[in-house]
Design an enzyme around this catalytic site. Structure first.
Site, short mmCIF file in Angstrom:
data_model
loop_
_atom_site.label_atom_id
_atom_site.label_comp_id
_atom_site.label_asym_id
_atom_site.label_seq_id
_atom_site.Cartn_x
_atom_site.Cartn_y
_atom_site.Cartn_z
N ASP A 1 -1.06 17.60 59.98
CA ASP A 1 -0.89 18.93 60.55
C ASP A 1 0.30 19.56 59.81
O ASP A 1 1.37 19.72 60.38
CB ASP A 1 -0.64 18.84 62.06
CG ASP A 1 -0.63 20.20 62.74
OD1 ASP A 1 -0.81 21.23 62.04
OD2 ASP A 1 -0.42 20.24 63.95
N CYS B 1 -3.29 25.64 59.70
CA CYS B 1 -3.09 27.02 60.16
C CYS B 1 -3.22 28.02 59.01
O CYS B 1 -3.01 29.20 59.19
CB CYS B 1 -1.71 27.17 60.81
SG CYS B 1 -0.34 26.86 59.68
#
Length: 172
Positions: A101, A128
């Site tokens: 992540d 993201c």
């Protein structure tokens, strides 16, 4: 760093854990683990989990979270995830699943090279940033991984920001 949308964060992390498909026998690396929220969820289903994060106070919080939840099959380390995995790859480290992540800048070339050296069966990539995700997926695919599934999660409704979870599986 904390996700601000707690309802969607739960869906995001649960999807990542589901994508990992753990049965209790696996060794997992959670790179960029932050305060260990996803690490704790992974540990409930894995044999051993390593949480790696460069921010020392986040690792302090992660260790406290693990203790409060009486989860003992996690080793948290303060380190740059890329440097840590490069070092582990040189030690012939064996891991079944790598969960990442990363920040918006994505994965470093050294981190990708180390993942390709240790050859986990699965990579779960939480992103993201679609641009760096595409760049990194191209490199991981060239290194022998196939994209099995992708799930977007709308963390910020009414904006263009999106998180996604991608499952990559080592080609046989």
């Amino acid at each position: 760093f904390y996700q601000v949308n707690s309802v969607q964060t739960e869906k995001l992390y649960q999807t990542a854990v589901d994508f990992a498909g753990l049965n209790g026998d696996e060794t997992v690396v959670d790179a960029y683990s932050g305060i260990g929220t996803m690490t704790l969820a992974l540990a409930e289903k894995a044999k051993q989990v390593y949480g790696v994060e460069i921010v020392a106070p986040a690792i302090d919080n992660a260790k406290e979270n693990a203790a409060l939840n009486q989860i003992e099959n996690i080793d948290f380390e303060v380190a740059d995830a890329g440097e840590w995995l490069v070092k582990k790859a040189k030690e012939d480290f064996k891991v079944d699943v790598v969960v990442v992540d990363p920040p918006r800048k994505g994965l470093s070339p050294d981190f990708i090279d180390a993942v390709l050296k240790i050859q986990p069966d699965k990579i779960v990539y939480v992103s993201c940033n679609p641009n760096t995700l595409a760049r990194d997926l191209k490199l991981l695919h060239a290194g022998g991984y196939t994209i099995e599934k992708v799930q977007p999660v709308d963390m910020f409704p009414m904006t263009h920001h999106i998180e996604s979870i991608t499952l990559l599986v080592k080609e046989q």
